[in-house]
Motif scaffolding. Structure first.
Motif, PDB file in Angstrom:
ATOM      1  N   ARG A 118      -2.404   6.360  -0.421  1.00 19.54           N
ATOM      2  CA  ARG A 118      -3.070   7.486  -1.091  1.00 19.54           C
ATOM      3  C   ARG A 118      -4.571   7.236  -1.174  1.00 19.54           C
ATOM      4  NH1 ARG A 118      -2.290   7.149  -6.090  1.00 19.54           N
ATOM      5  NH2 ARG A 118      -1.285   5.124  -6.057  1.00 19.54           N
ATOM      6  N   ASP A 168       0.846  -1.214   0.000  1.00 15.15           N
ATOM      7  CA  ASP A 168       0.000   0.000   0.000  1.00 15.15           C
ATOM      8  C   ASP A 168       0.866   1.243   0.000  1.00 15.15           C
ATOM      9  OD1 ASP A 168      -2.601   1.372   0.245  1.00 15.15           O
ATOM     10  OD2 ASP A 168      -1.740   2.053   2.135  1.00 15.15           O
ATOM     11  N   ASP A 169       0.506   2.208  -0.861  1.00 11.68           N
ATOM     12  CA  ASP A 169       1.303   3.434  -0.894  1.00 11.68           C
ATOM     13  C   ASP A 169       0.583   4.640  -0.279  1.00 11.68           C
ATOM     14  OD1 ASP A 169      -0.434   3.987  -2.934  1.00 11.68           O
ATOM     15  OD2 ASP A 169       1.068   3.903  -4.526  1.00 11.68           O
ATOM     16  N   HIS A 220     -17.954   8.737   7.784  1.00 11.59           N
ATOM     17  CA  HIS A 220     -19.257   8.475   8.415  1.00 11.59           C
ATOM     18  C   HIS A 220     -19.902   7.207   7.876  1.00 11.59           C
ATOM     19  CE1 HIS A 220     -18.843  12.989   8.562  1.00 11.59           C
ATOM     20  NE2 HIS A 220     -18.889  12.641   9.833  1.00 11.59           N
ATOM     21  N   ALA A 257     -17.137   3.179   2.464  1.00 10.89           N
ATOM     22  CA  ALA A 257     -16.068   2.413   3.104  1.00 10.89           C
ATOM     23  C   ALA A 257     -16.559   1.046   3.582  1.00 10.89           C
ATOM     24  CB  ALA A 257     -15.502   3.215   4.270  1.00 10.89           C
TER      25      ALA A 257
HETATM   26  C1  LIG Z   1     -14.324  13.188  -0.047  1.00 10.85           C
HETATM   27  C2  LIG Z   1     -14.736  11.796   0.267  1.00 10.85           C
HETATM   28  C3  LIG Z   1     -15.421  11.515   1.446  1.00 10.85           C
HETATM   29  C4  LIG Z   1     -15.808  10.221   1.725  1.00 10.85           C
HETATM   30  N1  LIG Z   1     -16.483  10.016   2.892  1.00 10.85           N
HETATM   31  C5  LIG Z   1     -16.901   8.771   3.190  1.00 10.85           C
HETATM   32  C6  LIG Z   1     -17.639   8.534   4.384  1.00 10.85           C
HETATM   33  O1  LIG Z   1     -17.878   9.441   5.202  1.00 10.85           O
HETATM   34  N2  LIG Z   1     -18.094   7.271   4.593  1.00 10.85           N
HETATM   35  C7  LIG Z   1     -17.847   6.246   3.712  1.00 10.85           C
HETATM   36  O2  LIG Z   1     -18.293   5.135   3.962  1.00 10.85           O
HETATM   37  N3  LIG Z   1     -17.147   6.458   2.584  1.00 10.85           N
HETATM   38  C8  LIG Z   1     -16.667   7.681   2.302  1.00 10.85           C
HETATM   39  N4  LIG Z   1     -15.985   7.904   1.132  1.00 10.85           N
HETATM   40  C9  LIG Z   1     -15.734   6.768   0.221  1.00 10.85           C
HETATM   41  C10 LIG Z   1     -14.609   5.889   0.770  1.00 10.85           C
HETATM   42  O3  LIG Z   1     -13.466   6.698   0.995  1.00 10.85           O
HETATM   43  C11 LIG Z   1     -14.273   4.800  -0.230  1.00 10.85           C
HETATM   44  O4  LIG Z   1     -15.447   4.110  -0.605  1.00 10.85           O
HETATM   45  C12 LIG Z   1     -13.289   3.813   0.398  1.00 10.85           C
HETATM   46  O5  LIG Z   1     -12.104   4.467   0.812  1.00 10.85           O
HETATM   47  C13 LIG Z   1     -12.927   2.733  -0.621  1.00 10.85           C
HETATM   48  O6  LIG Z   1     -12.047   1.841  -0.030  1.00 10.85           O
HETATM   49  P1  LIG Z   1     -10.998   1.030  -0.937  1.00 10.85           P
HETATM   50  O7  LIG Z   1     -10.235   0.198   0.029  1.00 10.85           O
HETATM   51  O8  LIG Z   1     -11.696   0.375  -2.052  1.00 10.85           O
HETATM   52  O9  LIG Z   1     -10.065   2.166  -1.600  1.00 10.85           O
HETATM   53  P2  LIG Z   1      -9.118   3.262  -0.903  1.00 10.85           P
HETATM   54  O10 LIG Z   1      -9.567   3.579   0.469  1.00 10.85           O
HETATM   55  O11 LIG Z   1      -9.027   4.378  -1.874  1.00 10.85           O
HETATM   56  O12 LIG Z   1      -7.718   2.514  -0.797  1.00 10.85           O
HETATM   57  C14 LIG Z   1      -6.997   2.123  -1.951  1.00 10.85           C
HETATM   58  C15 LIG Z   1      -5.536   2.056  -1.552  1.00 10.85           C
HETATM   59  O13 LIG Z   1      -4.803   1.447  -2.624  1.00 10.85           O
HETATM   60  C16 LIG Z   1      -3.553   2.101  -2.716  1.00 10.85           C
HETATM   61  N5  LIG Z   1      -2.987   1.846  -4.050  1.00 10.85           N
HETATM   62  C17 LIG Z   1      -3.506   2.119  -5.281  1.00 10.85           C
HETATM   63  N6  LIG Z   1      -2.672   1.703  -6.255  1.00 10.85           N
HETATM   64  C18 LIG Z   1      -1.602   1.151  -5.617  1.00 10.85           C
HETATM   65  C19 LIG Z   1      -0.400   0.561  -6.081  1.00 10.85           C
HETATM   66  N7  LIG Z   1      -0.137   0.417  -7.378  1.00 10.85           N
HETATM   67  N8  LIG Z   1       0.496   0.121  -5.147  1.00 10.85           N
HETATM   68  C20 LIG Z   1       0.255   0.247  -3.832  1.00 10.85           C
HETATM   69  N9  LIG Z   1      -0.886   0.792  -3.334  1.00 10.85           N
HETATM   70  C21 LIG Z   1      -1.785   1.243  -4.223  1.00 10.85           C
HETATM   71  C22 LIG Z   1      -3.864   3.574  -2.442  1.00 10.85           C
HETATM   72  O14 LIG Z   1      -2.736   4.267  -2.013  1.00 10.85           O
HETATM   73  C23 LIG Z   1      -4.902   3.426  -1.321  1.00 10.85           C
HETATM   74  O15 LIG Z   1      -4.267   3.443  -0.054  1.00 10.85           O
HETATM   75  C24 LIG Z   1     -15.552   9.178   0.824  1.00 10.85           C
HETATM   76  C25 LIG Z   1     -14.847   9.433  -0.359  1.00 10.85           C
HETATM   77  C26 LIG Z   1     -14.447  10.728  -0.636  1.00 10.85           C
HETATM   78  C27 LIG Z   1     -13.699  10.987  -1.896  1.00 10.85           C
END
Ligand SMILES: Cc1cc2nc3c(=O)[nH]c(=O)nc-3n(C[C@H](O)[C@H](O)[C@H](O)COP(=O)(O)OP(=O)(O)OC[C@H]3O[C@@H](n4cnc5c(N)ncnc54)[C@H](O)[C@@H]3O)c2cc1C
Length: 306
Positions: free
Chosen positions: A37, A34-35, A47, A277
């Motif tokens: 971001r 994980d990097d 929330h 999330a």
């Molecule tokens: C402004 C905003 C507010 C939000 N508020 C809420 C909220 O209040 N409640 C809620 O439920 N959801 C919220 N969300 C949505 C929520 O953030 C996402 O649905 C959730 O983070 C998705 O989880 P994920 O693990 O799929 O992706 P992410 O949380 O985006 O994690 C993906 C990870 O993969 C890593 N990655 C990508 N490519 C690589 C690579 N090549 N090598 C290594 N690492 C890599 C990234 O660095 C990152 O850490 C919000 C989104 C935004 C934009």
């Protein structure tokens, strides 16, 4: 000879971390790369996640990592997965720092990220008083005057959704509205103002929106904004490996989180358009169960051949 782990997880957001938790408890060797971001890094609070309502995104990850690292077969690498090769049983991931990890199964939990926000002033308020998802942040903006930056079919959809939180909002289409005559009538009937001038800028103070300034000289006073950014997948490695994706770049998976490439799975925002999330975490858990079932079945069948 390099050790082959059971699963390599690319991405350590709610999805990848929940997959790691389930796999760690299932006694599988797991490497999470994980990097750091996450897309929601801009927000102050997350929330709608039971037991974590209001946690900051970094608190959320910190607690998750502490709990996962109680399972000794899970390792977390702070690095970027830069290249992936191989086929089921032996996927090789090379990181930006030159590490090589080999895994039997591969999970892309790489999330999505916003394309640059091209409205002057929007990045100053993003995550503080401008948000993308009313289910995530609508409660905090309830009964306030809002500007909704959206056009076309989505404008009517958003108007219906937002009306559950406030009846004081203006649709700013930021150029041609893309609406049909019926849609314009519908919005008029519900007394939703629609402004179709391009947006000149968003004025704010300490991250709090004050007004949306339009090129035609009008100003929309508001204390919050919802808008729909254009999203791209967090990494194109899945596509490069041959996984099928939709037109918008979402990885196509079946009900068991399997992609079109055997041994490769995807979960969370990368493989869905729900963008919550808790949904991302649950899809990560589903992918973990799916990968674990395959790994156990493979080990079982191989043992039978001895
Ligand atoms: C402004 C905003 C507010 C939000 N508020 C809420 C909220 O209040 N409640 C809620 O439920 N959801 C919220 N969300 C949505 C929520 O953030 C996402 O649905 C959730 O983070 C998705 O989880 P994920 O693990 O799929 O992706 P992410 O949380 O985006 O994690 C993906 C990870 O993969 C890593 N990655 C990508 N490519 C690589 C690579 N090549 N090598 C290594 N690492 C890599 C990234 O660095 C990152 O850490 C919000 C989104 C935004 C934009």
């Amino acid at each position: 000879m390099k050790k082959v782990v059971d699963v390599i997880i690319i991405g350590g957001g709610p999805s990848g971390l929940n997959a790691a938790l389930v796999l760690g408890r299932a006694r599988k060797d797991v490497v999470v790369i994980d990097d750091g971001r996450p897309r929601n890094k801009v927000t102050r609070e997350t929330h709608g996640f039971l037991t974590r309502d209001g946690a900051t995104p970094s608190e959320f990850r910190q607690i998750a990592k502490e709990q996962i690292l109680a399972y000794p077969s899970v390792h977390i690498m702070e690095d970027t997965a830069a290249a992936v090769t191989g086929t089921e049983g032996s996927f090789e991931v090379t990181t930006a720092e030159g590490q090589v990890v080999i895994g039997r199964k591969l999970l892309f939990a790489v999330g999505k990220k916003d394309q640059p926000l091209d409205i002057p002033g929007l990045s100053e308020v993003y995550g503080k008083s401008a948000f993308v998802c009313p289910y995530c942040d609508g409660w905090e903006l309830r009964d306030q005057s809002l500007g909704i930056i959206v056009s076309g079919d989505r404008a009517v959809h958003m108007a219906k959704i937002i009306s559950g939180w406030t009846n004081r909002f203006t649709i700013c289409t930021n150029g041609p509205d893309g609406l049909t005559d019926e849609q314009r009538e519908e919005l008029k009937l519900h007394q939703v103002p629609v402004m179709d001038s391009p947006i000149q800028s968003i004025e704010s103070e300490d991250g709090m929106v004050r007004q949306i300034v339009l090129e035609d000289g009008n100003k929309v006073e508001c204390t919050g904004i919802f808008f729909a950014p254009k999203l791209v997948i967090g990494s194109d490695l899945a596509q490069k490996l041959g996984c099928e994706v939709t037109e918008s770049g979402t990885v196509i998976v079946d009900e068991f989180a399997k992609t079109s490439v055997p041994g490769v799975f995807s979960s969370g925002d990368a493989a869905s358009e729900m963008y919550q999330a808790i949904t991302a975490a649950s899809l990560g858990a589903l992918a973990a169960v799916s990968m674990n079932s395959e790994l156990n079945a493979e080990a079982w069948n191989n043992a039978g051949k001895l």
